[in-house]
Design an enzyme around this catalytic site. Structure first.
Site, mmCIF file in Angstrom:
data_model
loop_
_atom_site.group_PDB
_atom_site.id
_atom_site.type_symbol
_atom_site.label_atom_id
_atom_site.label_comp_id
_atom_site.label_asym_id
_atom_site.label_seq_id
_atom_site.Cartn_x
_atom_site.Cartn_y
_atom_site.Cartn_z
ATOM 1 N N LYS A 141 0.835 -1.209 0.000
ATOM 2 C CA LYS A 141 0.000 0.000 0.000
ATOM 3 C C LYS A 141 0.869 1.257 0.000
ATOM 4 O O LYS A 141 1.789 1.377 0.801
ATOM 5 C CB LYS A 141 -0.882 0.013 1.249
ATOM 6 C CG LYS A 141 -1.868 -1.143 1.307
ATOM 7 C CD LYS A 141 -2.639 -1.162 2.618
ATOM 8 C CE LYS A 141 -1.775 -1.457 3.812
ATOM 9 N NZ LYS A 141 -2.543 -1.736 5.038
ATOM 10 N N THR A 166 -8.182 9.773 8.268
ATOM 11 C CA THR A 166 -7.887 8.506 7.583
ATOM 12 C C THR A 166 -7.685 7.352 8.570
ATOM 13 O O THR A 166 -7.132 6.328 8.208
ATOM 14 C CB THR A 166 -6.623 8.643 6.709
ATOM 15 O OG1 THR A 166 -5.551 9.103 7.557
ATOM 16 C CG2 THR A 166 -6.812 9.605 5.560
ATOM 17 N N GLY A 221 -8.112 4.089 10.226
ATOM 18 C CA GLY A 221 -8.814 2.854 9.863
ATOM 19 C C GLY A 221 -8.762 2.493 8.384
ATOM 20 O O GLY A 221 -9.372 1.506 7.968
ATOM 21 N N THR A 222 -8.006 3.249 7.581
ATOM 22 C CA THR A 222 -7.955 2.929 6.138
ATOM 23 C C THR A 222 -7.377 1.530 5.878
ATOM 24 O O THR A 222 -7.915 0.767 5.075
ATOM 25 C CB THR A 222 -7.099 3.943 5.347
ATOM 26 O OG1 THR A 222 -5.858 4.120 6.025
ATOM 27 C CG2 THR A 222 -7.793 5.276 5.183
ATOM 28 N N GLY A 223 -6.272 1.221 6.568
ATOM 29 C CA GLY A 223 -5.594 -0.063 6.322
ATOM 30 C C GLY A 223 -6.465 -1.235 6.751
ATOM 31 O O GLY A 223 -6.610 -2.223 6.017
ATOM 32 N N CYS A 224 -7.059 -1.118 7.949
ATOM 33 C CA CYS A 224 -7.940 -2.191 8.457
ATOM 34 C C CYS A 224 -9.104 -2.384 7.490
ATOM 35 O O CYS A 224 -9.478 -3.516 7.154
ATOM 36 C CB CYS A 224 -8.504 -1.826 9.832
ATOM 37 S SG CYS A 224 -7.231 -1.555 11.069
HETATM 38 N N1 LIG Z 1 -5.195 10.311 1.773
HETATM 39 C C1 LIG Z 1 -5.554 9.253 1.036
HETATM 40 N N2 LIG Z 1 -6.277 9.400 -0.100
HETATM 41 C C2 LIG Z 1 -6.648 8.339 -0.826
HETATM 42 N N3 LIG Z 1 -6.335 7.061 -0.509
HETATM 43 C C3 LIG Z 1 -5.613 6.842 0.601
HETATM 44 C C4 LIG Z 1 -5.186 7.921 1.433
HETATM 45 N N4 LIG Z 1 -4.488 7.390 2.498
HETATM 46 C C5 LIG Z 1 -4.504 6.060 2.326
HETATM 47 N N5 LIG Z 1 -5.151 5.724 1.178
HETATM 48 C C6 LIG Z 1 -5.405 4.363 0.697
HETATM 49 O O1 LIG Z 1 -5.985 3.663 1.814
HETATM 50 C C7 LIG Z 1 -5.531 2.308 1.820
HETATM 51 C C8 LIG Z 1 -4.799 2.032 3.134
HETATM 52 O O2 LIG Z 1 -3.467 2.508 2.989
HETATM 53 P P1 LIG Z 1 -2.518 3.004 4.140
HETATM 54 O O3 LIG Z 1 -1.155 3.079 3.519
HETATM 55 O O4 LIG Z 1 -3.122 4.228 4.768
HETATM 56 O O5 LIG Z 1 -2.629 1.785 5.138
HETATM 57 P P2 LIG Z 1 -2.184 1.695 6.633
HETATM 58 O O6 LIG Z 1 -1.044 2.615 6.910
HETATM 59 O O7 LIG Z 1 -1.983 0.245 6.886
HETATM 60 O O8 LIG Z 1 -3.467 2.207 7.401
HETATM 61 P P3 LIG Z 1 -3.627 2.223 9.004
HETATM 62 O O9 LIG Z 1 -2.863 3.364 9.525
HETATM 63 O O10 LIG Z 1 -5.123 2.352 9.142
HETATM 64 O O11 LIG Z 1 -3.085 0.921 9.528
HETATM 65 C C9 LIG Z 1 -4.665 2.165 0.579
HETATM 66 O O12 LIG Z 1 -5.453 1.700 -0.487
HETATM 67 C C10 LIG Z 1 -4.154 3.574 0.327
HETATM 68 O O13 LIG Z 1 -3.744 3.754 -0.989
HETATM 69 C C1 LIG Z 2 -6.772 -2.310 17.211
HETATM 70 C C2 LIG Z 2 -6.075 -1.678 16.053
HETATM 71 N N1 LIG Z 2 -5.740 -2.455 14.995
HETATM 72 C C3 LIG Z 2 -5.109 -1.895 13.938
HETATM 73 C C4 LIG Z 2 -4.802 -0.556 13.921
HETATM 74 C C5 LIG Z 2 -4.063 -0.001 12.712
HETATM 75 O O1 LIG Z 2 -4.208 1.264 12.472
HETATM 76 C C6 LIG Z 2 -5.176 0.214 15.045
HETATM 77 N N2 LIG Z 2 -4.924 1.555 15.118
HETATM 78 N N3 LIG Z 2 -5.811 -0.372 16.101
#
Ligand SMILES: Nc1ncnc2c1ncn2[C@@H]1O[C@H](COP(=O)(O)OP(=O)(O)OP(=O)(O)O)[C@@H](O)[C@H]1O
Ligand SMILES: Cc1ncc(CO)c(N)n1
Length: 268
Positions: free
Chosen positions: A175, A203, A205-208
Site C-alpha cells: 500500500k 484517515t 482505519g484505512t488499512g484495516c
Molecule cells: N489520503 C488518502 N487518499 C486516498 N487514498 C488513501 C489515502 N491514504 C490512504 N489511502 C489508501 O488507503 C488504503 C490504506 O493505505 P494506508 O497506507 O493508509 O494503510 P495503513 O497505513 O496500513 O493504514 P492504518 O494506519 O489504518 O493501519 C490504501 O489503499 C491507500 O492507498
Molecule cells: C486495534 C487496532 N488495529 C489496527 C490498527 C491499525 O491502524 C489500530 N490503530 N488499532
C-alpha cells in the site's frame, strides 16, 4: 442468495475507527455476515493508544474453535496480533480449518505512532503467520521492516513487492498510502491500483478497512484483482465521507444506502 460469512481476527479499538470495529462495519456495509476473534483490547481514540491488554492465547484459541467448529467461514481477515503465542494459535487454527481465503494486514504501528506488535515477535510473524495468508497487505513502513530496506518511491515499491512475495511465498499488496501524490497500491503480479489522494487528516482505519473489504469481496466470489479494485474504491469513498469526531485523526465512514436506480448514495 446465500449470505457469506467473514471472520476478523484482530484487536479492538475503543474509539471505533480501526481494528475489529472497522472490520465489522465493513463486513456489514458489504452485505456479509461478520464474526470476530479478539486478540487484544486497546484503549484508543482519535489521538492515539493509551493502553493495551493482550488476550490470553488460550482464550484466542477458544474463540477460534467456537467460530470454526460451528459456522462456515468464507474468508478471514487477520489484523493486530501482538505476540508469538497468539500467532501460534492462529496459525494452528488456519492450518486445521483451512478457510478458503486469508487476508493478513501485518499491523505493527498505529497511525498515531503507537506500537501494536511486540518487537521480538516480528520473526514469528514473518516465518509462521504471513506464509499462511492468501494475500498480505503491508503499508510502506511494515514492508520496510519485513524487507530490511527503505522504500521511497513507486519505482522502489514495484521492486519491493516482488521481493516480499518471493520471501513470504504469498501474494502481496503493497500500500502506497504513506507516499505523496496519488495513492497507488501495487500487487505482486504487477497490477497497480491507483486513486487520487484525498487531502484530509481523517484517515484512521484505512488499512484495516481495505483488508477487511478485500476479504469480504473474496468471500462474495470476486477474483483477487476485482476484490482489491472494489475494496480500494470502497476505502476511497469512505475517506471522502469521513466526518470529524474527537480531536485527532477521525475514522473513515462506512455508511451508504442504495437509491432507486441501484446506485450507492453515501451518507455524510
Ligand atoms: N489520503 C488518502 N487518499 C486516498 N487514498 C488513501 C489515502 N491514504 C490512504 N489511502 C489508501 O488507503 C488504503 C490504506 O493505505 P494506508 O497506507 O493508509 O494503510 P495503513 O497505513 O496500513 O493504514 P492504518 O494506519 O489504518 O493501519 C490504501 O489503499 C491507500 O492507498
Ligand atoms: C486495534 C487496532 N488495529 C489496527 C490498527 C491499525 O491502524 C489500530 N490503530 N488499532
Amino acid at each position: 442468495m446465500e449470505r457469506k460469512h467473514v471472520l476478523t481476527i484482530a484487536g479492538s479499538d475503543s474509539g471505533g475507527g480501526a481494528g475489529i470495529q472497522a472490520d465489522l462495519k465493513v463486513f456489514s456495509a458489504l452485505g456479509t455476515y461478520g464474526m470476530s476473534v479478539i486478540t487484544a483490547v486497546t484503549a484508543q481514540n482519535t489521538l492515539g493508544v493509551t493502553a493495551i491488554q493482550e488476550i490470553d492465547a488460550q482464550i484466542v484459541k477458544s474463540q477460534l474453535d467456537a467460530v470454526f467448529s460451528d459456522i462456515r467461514v468464507d474468508a478471514v481477515k487477520i489484523g493486530m496480533v501482538s505476540n508469538q503465542e497468539i500467532m501460534d494459535v492462529i496459525a494452528e487454527s488456519i492450518q486445521r480449518y483451512q478457510p478458503p481465503h486469508v487476508v493478513m494486514d501485518p499491523v505493527m504501528i498505529a497511525k498515531s505512532g503507537d506500537p501494536l506488535l511486540q518487537e521480538d515477535s516480528i520473526a514469528t510473524l514473518r516465518s509462521v503467520l504471513l506464509p499462511m495468508a492468501t494475500l498480505i497487505t503491508p503499508n510502506l513502513p511494515e514492508a520496510e521492516v519485513l524487507l530490511g530496506c527503505n522504500i521511497t518511491s513507486t519505482t522502489e515499491m514495484r521492486q519491493a513487492v516482488k521481493e516480499l512475495a518471493g520471501k513470504m511465498n504469498t501474494q502481496v499488496l503493497l500500500k502506497g498510502g504513506h507516499l505523496d501524490g496519488d495513492a497507488v497500491d501495487i500487487l505482486s503480479t504487477g497490477k497497480e491500483f491507483s486513486s487520487p489522494r484525498i487531502e484530509t487528516p481523517h484517515t484512521h482505519g484505512t488499512g484495516c478497512s481495505l483488508s477487511s473489504a478485500i476479504a469480504a469481496y473474496l468471500a462474495l466470489g470476486e477474483p483477487i484483482d476485482e476484490a482489491i479494485a472494489k475494496a480500494k474504491e470502497y476505502v476511497f469513498q469512505a475517506i471522502c465521507h469521513a466526518f470529524p469526531i474527537g480531536n485527532g485523526h477521525s475514522p473513515i465512514h462506512h455508511f451508504y444506502q442504495w437509491d432507486q436506480g441501484g446506485r450507492k448514495v453515501w451518507d455524510s
